[in-house]
Design a protein around this motif. Structure first.
Motif, PDB file in Angstrom:
ATOM      1  N   ASP A  53       0.924  -1.355   0.158  1.00 51.41           N
ATOM      2  CA  ASP A  53       0.032  -0.130  -0.103  1.00 51.41           C
ATOM      3  C   ASP A  53       0.929   1.308  -0.029  1.00 51.41           C
ATOM      4  N   ALA A  79      -0.802   6.697   3.116  1.00 49.35           N
ATOM      5  CA  ALA A  79      -0.509   5.301   3.623  1.00 49.35           C
ATOM      6  C   ALA A  79       0.491   5.673   4.948  1.00 49.35           C
ATOM      7  N   VAL A  80       0.183   4.620   5.934  1.00 49.59           N
ATOM      8  CA  VAL A  80       0.987   4.749   7.164  1.00 49.59           C
ATOM      9  C   VAL A  80       1.682   3.374   7.424  1.00 49.59           C
ATOM     10  N   ARG A  81       2.989   3.313   7.869  1.00 41.61           N
ATOM     11  CA  ARG A  81       3.580   2.251   8.595  1.00 41.61           C
ATOM     12  C   ARG A  81       3.727   2.549   9.926  1.00 41.61           C
ATOM     13  N   MET A  86       4.442   8.353   7.886  1.00 43.08           N
ATOM     14  CA  MET A  86       3.405   8.698   7.095  1.00 43.08           C
ATOM     15  C   MET A  86       3.643   9.529   5.888  1.00 43.08           C
ATOM     16  N   THR A 142      -5.282  11.802   5.429  1.00 42.00           N
ATOM     17  CA  THR A 142      -5.849  10.420   5.251  1.00 42.00           C
ATOM     18  C   THR A 142      -4.674   9.754   6.364  1.00 42.00           C
ATOM     19  N   ALA A 143      -3.592  10.060   6.396  1.00 43.24           N
ATOM     20  CA  ALA A 143      -2.641   9.464   7.270  1.00 43.24           C
ATOM     21  C   ALA A 143      -3.048   9.810   8.810  1.00 43.24           C
ATOM     22  N   SER A 162      -5.620   7.278  10.064  1.00 44.49           N
ATOM     23  CA  SER A 162      -5.167   5.931  10.324  1.00 44.49           C
ATOM     24  C   SER A 162      -4.547   5.966  11.610  1.00 44.49           C
ATOM     25  N   GLY A 204      -6.660   5.956  14.682  1.00 43.14           N
ATOM     26  CA  GLY A 204      -7.159   4.343  14.957  1.00 43.14           C
ATOM     27  C   GLY A 204      -6.109   3.577  15.756  1.00 43.14           C
ATOM     28  N   LYS A 205      -4.832   3.832  15.477  1.00 43.22           N
ATOM     29  CA  LYS A 205      -3.703   3.213  16.059  1.00 43.22           C
ATOM     30  C   LYS A 205      -3.439   3.618  17.382  1.00 43.22           C
ATOM     31  N   ARG A 240      -8.419  15.122  13.350  1.00 44.96           N
ATOM     32  CA  ARG A 240      -8.184  13.693  13.137  1.00 44.96           C
ATOM     33  C   ARG A 240      -8.056  13.097  14.716  1.00 44.96           C
TER      34      ARG A 240
END
Length: 159
Positions: A62, A67-69, A82, A104-105, A108, A111-112, A144
């Motif tokens: 992704d 996107a984020v990791r 991010m 968007t990042a 995410s 949520g984390k 956010r």
């Protein structure tokens, strides 16, 4: 009234108890070596390794704007890579920052952080080499994260 706490200091050394996520913005071309990432790499090799591997495997994952990791670097510390900037240079298409990707990042990230029960720590993301304006990023962070009950600390590096 901002729900963000502003402090002078180094975002890689948050001095609060509990689980912490250090959030920062990366580019979408695999470049790591200037700006806040240098401070991260001085402390932990894992975020850079994870980012480079993520970028290398981008055809099958992704990796891309928004996107984020999340990379765990200590028992109670995570780093959120991010993807919030297109390329690395200011040019005909303007500055590299992409506010919609940061937005968007951050969704995410919220949520984390909620899942971990973590506070979030960051420099003024998207406003260094990415060329963004904090007046555009701050409301995204408020919306956010802060409005979801997540504690956010923004660090201004003391010289």
């Amino acid at each position: 009234m901002s729900g963000i706490t502003y402090v002078r200091g180094d975002a890689t050394v948050p001095s609060v108890k509990g689980v912490k996520v250090i959030a920062h913005v990366c580019n979408d071309i695999g470049g790591w070596g200037k700006g806040f990432v240098v401070a991260i790499s001085r402390r932990w090799p894992e975020p850079e390794q994870a980012y480079r591997a993520w970028h290398r495997g981008r055809a099958a994952n992704d990796f891309g704007l928004g996107a984020v990791r999340f990379v765990q670097v200590e028992p109670y510390v995570w780093v959120a890579n991010m993807i919030g900037q297109r390329g690395i240079r200011t040019g005909s298409k303007g500055v590299p920052v992409r506010y919609e990707a940061i937005d968007t990042a951050l969704g995410s990230l919220a949520g984390k952080a909620a899942e971990l029960g973590a506070s979030v720590h960051m420099p003024r993301i998207g406003c260094g080499l990415a060329g963004g304006k904090w007046s555009r990023v701050e409301p995204l962070v408020e919306e956010r994260l802060v409005r979801q009950g997540i504690r956010v600390t923004v660090y201004d590096h003391g010289d």
